[in-house]
Design an enzyme around this catalytic site. Structure first.
Site, PDB file in Angstrom:
ATOM      1  N   ASN A 164       0.804  -1.221   0.000  1.00 30.68           N
ATOM      2  CA  ASN A 164       0.000   0.000   0.000  1.00 30.68           C
ATOM      3  C   ASN A 164       0.840   1.276   0.000  1.00 30.68           C
ATOM      4  O   ASN A 164       0.411   2.316  -0.504  1.00 30.68           O
ATOM      5  CB  ASN A 164      -0.987   0.004   1.171  1.00 30.68           C
ATOM      6  N   SER A 241      -0.397  -8.327   7.250  1.00 25.15           N
ATOM      7  CA  SER A 241      -1.613  -8.813   7.897  1.00 25.15           C
ATOM      8  C   SER A 241      -1.299  -9.681   9.112  1.00 25.15           C
ATOM      9  O   SER A 241      -0.202 -10.232   9.242  1.00 25.15           O
ATOM     10  CB  SER A 241      -2.447  -9.630   6.909  1.00 25.15           C
ATOM     11  N   GLU A 262       4.402  -4.655  12.438  1.00 25.59           N
ATOM     12  CA  GLU A 262       3.357  -3.643  12.296  1.00 25.59           C
ATOM     13  C   GLU A 262       2.238  -4.283  11.485  1.00 25.59           C
ATOM     14  O   GLU A 262       2.408  -4.582  10.308  1.00 25.59           O
ATOM     15  CB  GLU A 262       3.862  -2.388  11.581  1.00 25.59           C
ATOM     16  N   CYS A 295      -3.386   1.190   6.891  1.00 27.60           N
ATOM     17  CA  CYS A 295      -3.524   0.467   8.159  1.00 27.60           C
ATOM     18  C   CYS A 295      -3.995   1.364   9.292  1.00 27.60           C
ATOM     19  O   CYS A 295      -4.676   0.928  10.203  1.00 27.60           O
ATOM     20  CB  CYS A 295      -2.211  -0.222   8.522  1.00 27.60           C
ATOM     21  N   GLU A 470       8.812   1.501  16.780  1.00 28.05           N
ATOM     22  CA  GLU A 470       9.906   2.050  16.003  1.00 28.05           C
ATOM     23  C   GLU A 470       9.718   3.549  15.883  1.00 28.05           C
ATOM     24  O   GLU A 470       8.642   4.083  16.129  1.00 28.05           O
ATOM     25  CB  GLU A 470       9.988   1.395  14.622  1.00 28.05           C
TER      26      GLU A 470
END
Length: 500
Positions: A164, A241, A262, A295, A470
């Protein structure tokens, strides 16, 4: 014009930019026997056939990274920082080319790539170059002993990122990993691999030594699995995912490789009736950015019941004004979904929600005027709190709207999720802002704003949204082996001590 042409078996022309389809291993291009087709979401045209790596290519890349590690870690922080700044200069010089290629490859808006995404890619390298120059802890004293805390490179870092925002998300990890003194093997997403290849060219032109950055293209079950389970890596950063993260973690576990994950989100946008109404409407509609393939998006809208009727009418009216079409057109607001597979997934979510009784107040299906992978911006109401459309990440242009009565109910609904990546809160009361933001279970909470974050701040998710943080010093805490060396005040040779 298709926007892509094959010039030879190894090079393709994408929007006027030459892109090599081979891997980048040990400072040179490497071809695989097998390839995979890279399709553009804009029109599902094949852009090229990309070398598909597997165990052999991953082994070669990790070996190259291990060979390059001693010399790269031996450089001073300032020398590594200068190298990263040269990479940033190269990115800035080719920012428009990168923007055109990534738009064609993953379907995101060209105007966004030009204005914010590609500038952020260069900034990822510059920021961590500056951070590593000042990275230190002051010595500590304990009972007369001196403790020195140092950040030491950990070894080979594996980076696996999604489609993405492929280049921005990759360099957000590659930057601090290289600044820490690690070498990197990067597996780009198979649905949008092309700007990773251009990054290899840029790092080579910037003089990055062979083996410091290696790029292995391929499918997740092949290249991704081989990299995640490789014995030669010492850090693994994965963005994607939750189901895939479980497989990645299982592959890395036998080698005791630290993970930074993440993952997905199902973030709430909590709107109280004392909020700035125009801001509430604008932020709700903003969630359709990148066709909802974000996300951090706040796709669960929770609005106070006293504001609901006015809000839903205004949001639907504003969203109808969004222009959907070719992302290369500067006037386009919403583009296509990334692939046929993902399009069917998003469609399935909406179809099942409708079957369960959800009301469609906007959109609800494909844009038949455009065809292809274009899914209309969609708003659903009358959704059950435990329904799939509310609890699972759709990753498409689909918003649900629910109502709450009290502050306590708003908090309970916002936190009623297995995810915890972000939350957005809109209210006109400072005291309420303090109370509710403190109670929201999320790695990032925005109050009367959205998508504002300095690279020095910690970033990551709670629950199923990930592991670790992070950003700033937190990145170096992860990509480094932190050592504590304790010096005694006694036991020194008297002559040597006196001569110092």
């Amino acid at each position: 014009m298709s926007g892509a042409a094959t010039l030879g078996q190894e090079t393709i022309d994408v929007e006027g930019v030459l892109v090599d389809t081979r891997h980048w291993i040990d400072g040179r291009r490497v071809r695989s026997r097998t390839t995979f087709a890279d399709l553009s979401p804009i029109d599902e045209a094949v852009l090229g056939h990309i070398s598909a790596g597997g165990t052999a290519e991953v082994d070669a890349a990790v070996a190259a990274a291990r060979r390059a590690f001693p010399a790269w870690r031996a450089l001073s922080a300032d020398e590594r920082a200068h190298a990263l700044e040269r990479v940033a200069d190269g990115i800035d010089a080719r920012a428009d080319e990168l923007a055109r290629v990534e738009t064609r490859d993953n379907g995101s808006l060209l105007r966004s790539h030009r204005r914010s995404v590609m500038p952020r890619v260069g900034h990822n390298f510059r920021f961590f170059a500056q951070q590593v120059r000042t990275l230190m802890h002051p010595d500590r004293e304990i009972r007369g002993h001196r403790e020195r805390i140092t950040y030491n490179p950990s070894g080979v870092t594996a980076v696996i990122t999604p489609w993405n925002a492929p280049l921005m998300l990759a360099t957000w990890r590659i930057g601090p990993a290289l600044a820490s003194g690690n070498t990197v093997v990067f597996k780009p997403p198979e649905w949008a691999p092309l700007t990773a290849s251009l990054l290899a060219d840029i790092t080579s032109d910037a003089g990055l030594p062979p083996g410091v950055l290696n790029i292995v293209q391929g499918l997740g079950p092949d290249a991704g699995a081989a990299l995640a389970g490789h014995r030669g890596i010492r850090r693994l950063s994965f963005t994607g995912s939750v189901p895939t993260a479980g497989k990645v973690a299982a592959a890395a576990a036998p080698n005791i490789v630290p993970l930074s994950l993440e993952l997905g989100g199902k973030s709430p946008l909590v709107i109280f009736d004392d909020a700035d109404f125009e801001l509430a409407v604008s932020l709700a509609v903003e969630q359709f950015d990148n066709a909802g393939q974000v996300c951090l998006g706040a796709f669960r809208i929770l609005v106070q019941d006293t504001l609901y009727n006015r809000f839903i009418e205004a949001v639907v009216d504003r969203a109808r004004q969004l222009r959907q079409g070719d992302p290369r057109d500067e006037s386009t607001d919403v583009s296509a979904l990334v692939s046929r597979q993902h399009f069917q997934r998003v469609s399935g979510f909406v179809e099942r929600a409708r079957a369960e009784g959800a009301s469609v107040v906007l959109g609800g299906g494909p844009n038949t005027e455009l065809g292809g992978l274009y899914f209309r911006p969609t708003i659903l109401t009358n959704v059950s709190p435990d329904s799939e459309i509310v609890t699972e990440e759709v990753f498409g242009p689909v918003l649900t709207v629910q109502t709450f009565g009290t502050e306590e109910q708003a908090i309970e609904m916002a936190n009623d999720t297995r995810f915890g990546l972000a939350a957005t809160l809109l209210t006109g009361e400072p005291e309420r802002a303090e109370r509710v933001s403190a109670a929201l279970d999320a790695g990032t909470v925005w109050v009367n704003c959205f998508f504002v974050r300095d690279l020095g701040a910690p970033f990551g998710g709670n629950g199923h949204s990930g592991i670790g943080r992070e950003g700033g010093v937190w990145s170096f805490d992860y990509y480094s082996d932190i050592k504590n060396t304790v010096f005694s005040p006694t036991g020194w040779n008297s002559e040597q001590k006196g001569s110092r």
